[in-house]
Design an enzyme around this catalytic site. Structure first.
Site: not given
Ligand code: NAP
Length: 479
Positions: A152, A251, A285, A459
């Site tokens: 994102n 995060e 997020c 962070e």
């Molecule tokens: P996600 O599905 O959890 O994926 C995040 C990252 O993790 C991607 O690079 C993903 O790659 C990787 N990943 C997934 N499964 C994995 C595994 N088993 N082993 C290693 N890596 C793995 O999240 P997203 O859909 O990309 O992002 C949205 C989420 O991020 C939301 O929940 C949002 O709230 C959160 N977010 C939080 C913050 C914060 O600072 N708190 C900031 C931004 C976003 P793949 O897609 O290839 O699996």
């Protein structure tokens, strides 16, 4: 696009995946393939790990000023290339160009901030209470890190981790999200140009996240995981990190309450709602997920918000005058559609939007739902789209209880003109960050992060670098 690297970045060199695999990168505005990038597997992960491990000792010995200056140069290059980077980000992620430019500035700022922090790593010491021993405290980098980022904020989520890791003297492997690998590869090229030594940063783009990351976490050579993404994936990675006792910063997801009290300034509240809801098309997020509005203001707030949301222009992010780009992919849009359908089935009124347009691209219109049933699924699911769900309340204790009634605790927004109430309610919210009469909290100089299932650690800010440092205590007899 022609100059953007599409290979893996390992040991300072651009290389194909060992098995020659590639993966497509799509433009969410058209659904067309923009290009293919290398798709790393387990062997590439081992090579990246080896490069990071080999580079660690020498990198840890570099002068803090040298690390600081690399970050400073990279900060300047990023700003010089704002337009180029913004176009790249918009093409792979969809956000409108104006927002992409804003993210480039935000992302660069983490490098400037941590270039300033690199030279302020302090130790400490003194005579121990028994008077017989001295303690010397020194700080050292935690060691090779694995950094995993979401799609994102393709540039800023990278710089928010790479900046402090470089400043602290850690080497690293960055695994960006497969939807948005190009921004990370462009960032690696910039850091190389800024003088980052080979092996300090390695980038593995992959569609095989588990195959690449799990052996790294369990192998014992990676000493730190910094993850930004969903709570669901965060839990899996925490479990994988337990084997080798890898230090973690997480995060994770949010479910932000946005509370408008009866004494709020409604203009400020609507402005704040537009920011807290519509930044990044709601794919943040920090996005306000649950709007609790005092029943005396709810109709007026809903009407004004619907008017503002309805006036936004939806379209491809590269087109002039567009305010709202496409969502990241069809899956993301289908989830938003399901959540809205569920809320409407339970009696919510659609004040504006509510229906995805026909045609290519993953567009969804800005939507306001009023009279949302608290049992609706979007109350305990991150919407991750441009949908504002309004509920009403009458009493302060009641709204605090409802706002806290969630496993998440990243951020909350409070709108009131009463100073005592503002402080009281902010302190009672179970969140890591509060926006008081504002819809935006993110800032590189402030500690970003959540409590409960929204994460571990912070962070940015003064504490951001701490996540990448260890203490070493040296005991020395006084005589
Ligand atoms: P996600 O599905 O959890 O994926 C995040 C990252 O993790 C991607 O690079 C993903 O790659 C990787 N990943 C997934 N499964 C994995 C595994 N088993 N082993 C290693 N890596 C793995 O999240 P997203 O859909 O990309 O992002 C949205 C989420 O991020 C939301 O929940 C949002 O709230 C959160 N977010 C939080 C913050 C914060 O600072 N708190 C900031 C931004 C976003 P793949 O897609 O290839 O699996």
């Amino acid at each position: 696009m022609t100059d953007t690297p599409t290979q893996l970045f390992i040991g300072g060199a651009w290389v194909d995946a060992a098995d020659g695999a590639t993966m497509p990168v799509d433009d969410p505005a058209t659904g067309e393939i923009l290009c293919h990038v290398a798709d790393a597997g387990a062997k590439d992960a081992r090579l990246a790990e080896e490069a990071a491990v080999q580079a660690q000792e020498e990198w840890a010995r570099t002068a803090p000023r040298a690390r600081s200056e690399i970050l400073r140069r990279a900060y300047e290059i990023i700003l010089e290339r704002t337009d180029e980077l913004a176009h790249l980000m918009t093409s792979e992620m969809g956000k409108p160009l104006a927002e992409a430019r804003g993210e480039v500035a935000y992302a660069a700022e983490f490098f400037r901030w941590f270039s300033e922090e690199a030279v302020r790593i302090d130790g400490g010491g003194g005579i121990l209470p028994d008077g017989r021993n001295r303690m010397l405290l020194s700080r050292r980098p935690v060691g090779p890190c694995l950094l995993i980022t979401p799609w994102n904020f393709p540039l800023a989520m990278g710089t928010r981790k790479i900046g402090p890791a470089i400043a602290a003297g850690c080497t690293m492997i960055l695994k960006p999200a497969p939807q948005t690998p190009l921004s990370s590869l462009a960032l690696a090229a910039i850091l190389k140009e800024a003088g980052l030594p080979d092996g300090v940063l390695n980038v593995v783009t992959t569609s095989r996240a588990g195959e690449v990351c799990e052996p790294l976490l369990r192998g014992g050579r990676i000493r730190k995981l910094s993850f930004t993404g969903s709570t669901q994936v965060g839990r899996i990675l925490l479990a994988q990190s337990a084997d080798a006792v890898v230090r973690t910063s997480m995060e994770l997801g949010g479910n932000a309450p946005f509370i408008v009290f009866e004494d709020a300034d409604l203009d400020k509240a609507v402005d704040g709602a537009m920011l807290a809801k519509m930044r990044n098309m709601g794919e943040a997020c920090t996005a306000a997920n649950r709007f609790f509005v005092h029943s005396s203001l709810a109709d007026e707030f809903g009407r004004r918000l619907a008017e503002r949301m309805g006036a936004l222009v939806v379209g491809p992010g590269t087109r002039d005058g567009v305010d709202v780009g496409p969502l990241i992919d069809r899956t993301g849009r289908a989830k938003v559609e399901e959540l809205v359908a569920d809320a409407v089935e339970r009696g919510a009124e659609v004040l504006v939007g509510g229906r995805a347009p026909e045609g290519p691209g993953c567009f969804y219109p800005p939507t306001v739902l009023a009279g949302v049933d608290p049992e609706s699924r979007l109350m305990d699911t991150e919407i991750f789209g441009p949908v504002a769900a309004i509920l009403t309340f009458d009493d302060e204790d009641e709204v605090v209880r409802r706002a806290n009634d969630t496993p998440w605790g990243l951020v909350g927004y409070v709108f009131t003109e009463g100073l005592e109430r503002a402080l009281r309610v902010s302190e009672r919210l179970e969140v890591g960050m509060v926006g008081l009469n504002t819809g935006l909290v993110s800032n590189p100089a402030a500690p970003f992060g959540g409590v409960k299932q929204s994460g571990l650690g912070r962070e940015g800010g003064r504490v951001g670098i701490e996540e990448f440092l260890e203490y070493q205590y040296l005991a020395v007899p006084v005589r």
